[in-house]
Design a protein around this motif. Structure first.
Motif, PDB file in Angstrom:
ATOM      1  N   LYS A 189      -0.753   4.554  -1.341  1.00  0.00           N
ATOM      2  CA  LYS A 189      -2.025   4.528  -0.604  1.00  0.00           C
ATOM      3  C   LYS A 189      -1.720   4.622   0.893  1.00  0.00           C
ATOM      4  O   LYS A 189      -1.809   3.641   1.634  1.00  0.00           O
ATOM      5  N   THR A 190      -1.364   5.823   1.340  1.00  0.00           N
ATOM      6  CA  THR A 190      -0.908   5.974   2.720  1.00  0.00           C
ATOM      7  C   THR A 190      -2.024   6.277   3.711  1.00  0.00           C
ATOM      8  O   THR A 190      -1.796   6.290   4.924  1.00  0.00           O
ATOM      9  N   ALA A 228      -5.425   5.114   5.604  1.00  0.00           N
ATOM     10  CA  ALA A 228      -6.071   3.836   5.906  1.00  0.00           C
ATOM     11  C   ALA A 228      -6.816   3.930   7.221  1.00  0.00           C
ATOM     12  O   ALA A 228      -6.363   4.607   8.145  1.00  0.00           O
ATOM     13  N   ARG A 272       0.836  -1.204   0.000  1.00  0.00           N
ATOM     14  CA  ARG A 272       0.000   0.000   0.000  1.00  0.00           C
ATOM     15  C   ARG A 272       0.872   1.257   0.000  1.00  0.00           C
ATOM     16  O   ARG A 272       0.608   2.215  -0.739  1.00  0.00           O
TER      17      ARG A 272
END
Length: 268
Positions: free
Chosen positions: A249-250, A252, A244
């Motif tokens: 895609k940091t 979450a 990720r």
């Protein structure tokens, strides 16, 4: 095999000569733990087994009391076994076999002067399982297989163990996951990007600079929620989080890994 725990670590060899009146048939059968034999079979087939002074021992009555695994591996592979054989031991001799310090991989590494022998003996089997695609499975590599992993990964392992960010932090690491898993993950991820790997594990395992809402916090939270002895689950969370981050895609949710599960992904 009637002793508690014996089936997990021992085998018994039965000759059919007397009990089944089959003198001359040269037939016998083996009961117990197949895993111990499987490891020796791999060493026999790879040529790793060497004459090392270990003996096969028989009592005066002809009962095999030590060397069952080696003989069975010899039978299964069809590869001759060069060894020393002792005959005529008293029946109660078995009680004193290996009664002293246990022979384990850590002691073997220490004997040849290897630094960090204790943690190395725990890291190397994890890396062997990773190479075999069997992370989290009940597979115990042989010492020869671990030595081969040491030759392959030794430099990277030492770099991980001596990294200022991890050195001396075993107590903190162990509150999240087992230290050998953290170092094994570092070795595997360093093969992709060394600096990113160390930064990723510094955040996720040592809690450095993470905040709720980012993927590093989610990974840390997921690791803490995992059962500590579930190797596959730990590596799933670590490598999914790594992928990720690598994909940008940091962001979450904190409980990203509360129920997420599956096969351990290949880190990229």
């Amino acid at each position: 095999l009637q002793a508690e725990g014996a089936k997990e670590c021992a085998v018994e060899l039965y000759s059919m000569t007397k009990s089944f009146s089959m003198a001359g048939w040269r037939r016998a059968f083996l009961l117990g733990n197949a895993g111990g034999v499987e490891a020796l079979v791999r060493d026999f087939n790879s040529g790793s087994w060497k004459l090392n002074g270990q003996t096969v021992k028989f009592t005066a009555e002809g009962r095999l009391i030590d060397g069952q695994h080696r003989l069975q591996a010899c039978v299964e592979t069809g590869i001759p076994l060069r060894t020393f054989v002792l005959y005529g031991l008293p029946e109660n001799a078995f009680a004193t076999i290996d009664a002293g310090a246990s022979r384990n991989f850590s002691r073997s590494l220490k004997r040849i002067g290897t630094e960090n022998h204790g943690i190395l003996a725990n890291i190397l089997p994890v890396l062997v399982r990773w190479d075999w695609g069997k992370i989290g499975r009940p597979v115990k590599p042989t010492q020869s297989e671990c030595v081969a992993a040491l030759e392959k990964y030794g430099q990277t392992i030492n770099a991980s163990l001596n990294d200022a960010r991890f050195k001396g932090e075993a107590a903190i690491i162990s509150t999240v996951i087992k230290p050998q898993w953290a170092h094994a993950a570092n070795v595997i991820l360093s093969g992709i990007d060394t600096e990113t790997a160390r930064d990723f594990l510094s955040k996720t395992v040592l809690n450095n600079g993470i905040v709720p809402g980012d993927v590093w916090f989610a990974v840390n939270d997921g690791l803490k929620r995992s059962v500590k002895d579930r190797e596959a689950r730990v590596f799933f969370i670590l490598f999914d989080g790594w992928n990720r981050v690598r994909a940008g895609k940091t962001a979450a949710p904190q409980k990203l890994y509360a129920g997420l599960k599956g096969e351990v992904p290949e880190p990229v």
